[in-house]
Design an enzyme around this catalytic site. Structure first.
Site, PDB file in Angstrom:
ATOM      1  CD  GLN A 193      11.453  -0.337 -16.313  1.00 18.18           C
ATOM      2  OE1 GLN A 193      10.873   0.620 -16.830  1.00 18.18           O
ATOM      3  NE2 GLN A 193      11.546  -0.463 -14.997  1.00 18.18           N
ATOM      4  N   GLY A 220       8.293   1.631 -14.536  1.00 19.61           N
ATOM      5  CA  GLY A 220       8.567   2.800 -15.358  1.00 19.61           C
ATOM      6  C   GLY A 220       7.368   3.586 -15.823  1.00 19.61           C
ATOM      7  CB  CYS A 310     -11.011   1.297   9.969  1.00 19.59           C
ATOM      8  SG  CYS A 310     -10.823   3.072  10.291  1.00 19.59           S
ATOM      9  CG  HIS A 339      -9.262   5.936   7.651  1.00 22.39           C
ATOM     10  ND1 HIS A 339     -10.569   5.474   7.669  1.00 22.39           N
ATOM     11  CD2 HIS A 339      -9.161   6.726   6.543  1.00 22.39           C
ATOM     12  CE1 HIS A 339     -11.225   5.985   6.641  1.00 22.39           C
ATOM     13  NE2 HIS A 339     -10.393   6.751   5.935  1.00 22.39           N
TER      14      HIS A 339
END
Length: 375
Positions: A193, A220, A310, A339
């Protein structure tokens, strides 16, 4: 003792420094860089495990500790044999710590050194999460990769607030490491962080690396800041992370951010984006976004994406999918979700190939041009 999750570096792109590697887990190997679909409630919304495995070949999913703790409860999932058995998924799972969800509750939560007290967004009941409690929950869930409990600063935050928050995150990471009870089968990753302050990012990375955890994440960023600030902090932080361990960038899923993450040396990313925009009738394609609910596609008999193979693009037209979306039929969301996840999975597959070919920068420029991104 060897950690449950390890990283193997295969190649670094001479053009960019991007990494091509493998993350080894108890539930299979993951080729990296990789995009991880999010299954918040122990399911990727509207998708079956069979579709994710056999139609898309997803190797790892992310599930949400906070949501599963509240409902159905981590003890119930443990009783079911752990998250893998509960959701019928025999590949790798990463669980986040719930930190981001708890801190996004705003006035419903109170942070102390001991942990976070909060009201459930479901029924207003009071709960308390400490680093120790989070480890207990994630051990119950049995994920391959567990994230340490952290505090995610809002954007923007003052230097003083960010520093105190980052230092608390480090102390919590130490407590997480001590409380983690299943190191043989589960690996604990730390979260760097420090907001948008480079010296704090450096301090966070240095102190967390001293804990010698099996992997590290950047938290973050990608929290509402301008893209320039995101890229600056990403490019600054990633080189601070160990080269011999997985590097995970949390909460990133748009194609441009995924490519930039790879160029910066990141191995893993996750985001709800592909399924979220599917619910709004939007598809990602190799030639940019297609908002299929628009009237333009009412009589469009072509596939969502002519360059995609696909299941959705092989079998259905834009006109039909638009009809499903307009009539709020569940199949529309399912086909778009399949997809979009397939698209991001294939994108990362191409990124891996271009890293091996030392050609990622050229690929990025060509992709941006076709997708409609500005340089």
């Amino acid at each position: 003792m060897k950690p449950a999750v390890t990283y193997e570096l295969l190649h670094e792109c001479k053009q960019t420094g991007a990494r091509r590697g493998i993350v080894h887990t108890p539930h299979g190997d993951i080729q990296t860089p990789v995009f991880m679909p999010v299954g918040t409630q122990a399911t990727v919304k509207s998708m079956t495990p069979d579709e994710l495995k056999n139609e898309i070949d997803v190797k790892i999913l992310l599930s949400n500790t906070y949501h599963l703790y509240l409902r159905p409860g981590s003890k119930l999932i443990r009783e079911a044999g752990g998250l893998h058995k509960f959701m019928n998924w025999d590949r790798a799972i990463l669980t986040d710590s719930g930190g981001f969800q708890v801190f996004s509750l705003g006035p419903l939560r109170t942070i102390t050194e001991e942990g976070v007290e909060f009201k459930s967004h479901l029924d207003g009941s009071r709960h308390f999460l400490s680093p120790e409690k989070v480890m207990e929950i994630e051990n119950d869930l049995g994920s391959d990769i567990m994230m340490a409990f952290d505090e995610c600063c809002p954007y923007p935050s003052t230097y003083e607030y960010t520093k105190a928050s980052m230092e608390r995150t480090t102390r919590w990471a130490k407590r997480c490491k001590e409380a983690h009870k299943n190191t043989e089968n589960q690996s604990l990753f730390g979260i760097i962080q420090g907001g948008f302050y480079k010296d704090l990012r450096e301090q966070s990375a240095k102190e967390l690396i001293e804990l010698d955890l099996p992997g590290y994440a950047i938290g973050g960023i990608s929290v509402g800041e301008p893209k320039e600030e995101f890229l600056e902090m990403l490019r600054y932080t990633t080189p601070l992370m160990p080269k011999d361990k997985p590097r995970y960038l949390m909460g990133v899923g748009s194609p441009d951010y995924l490519i930039e993450a790879a160029i910066s040396g990141i191995d893993m990313c996750d985001c709800v984006l592909p399924t979220r925009i599917a619910r709004n009738g939007t598809a990602m394609t190799w030639n940019g976004k297609v908002v299929v609910r628009n009237k333009t596609y009412e009589k469009d008999w072509g596939p969502l994406d002519p360059e995609c193979d696909c299941y959705t693009c092989r079998n259905y037209t834009r006109a039909y999918i638009r009809h499903l979306v307009k009539t709020k039929e569940i199949l529309g969301v399912r086909l778009l979700s399949l997809h979009n996840i397939y698209f991001l999975t294939k994108l990362m597959e191409k990124v891996r190939i271009e890293i091996e070919n030392d050609n990622l920068l050229n690929f990025k420029n060509e992709f941006y041009r076709k997708y409609g991104y500005e340089e």
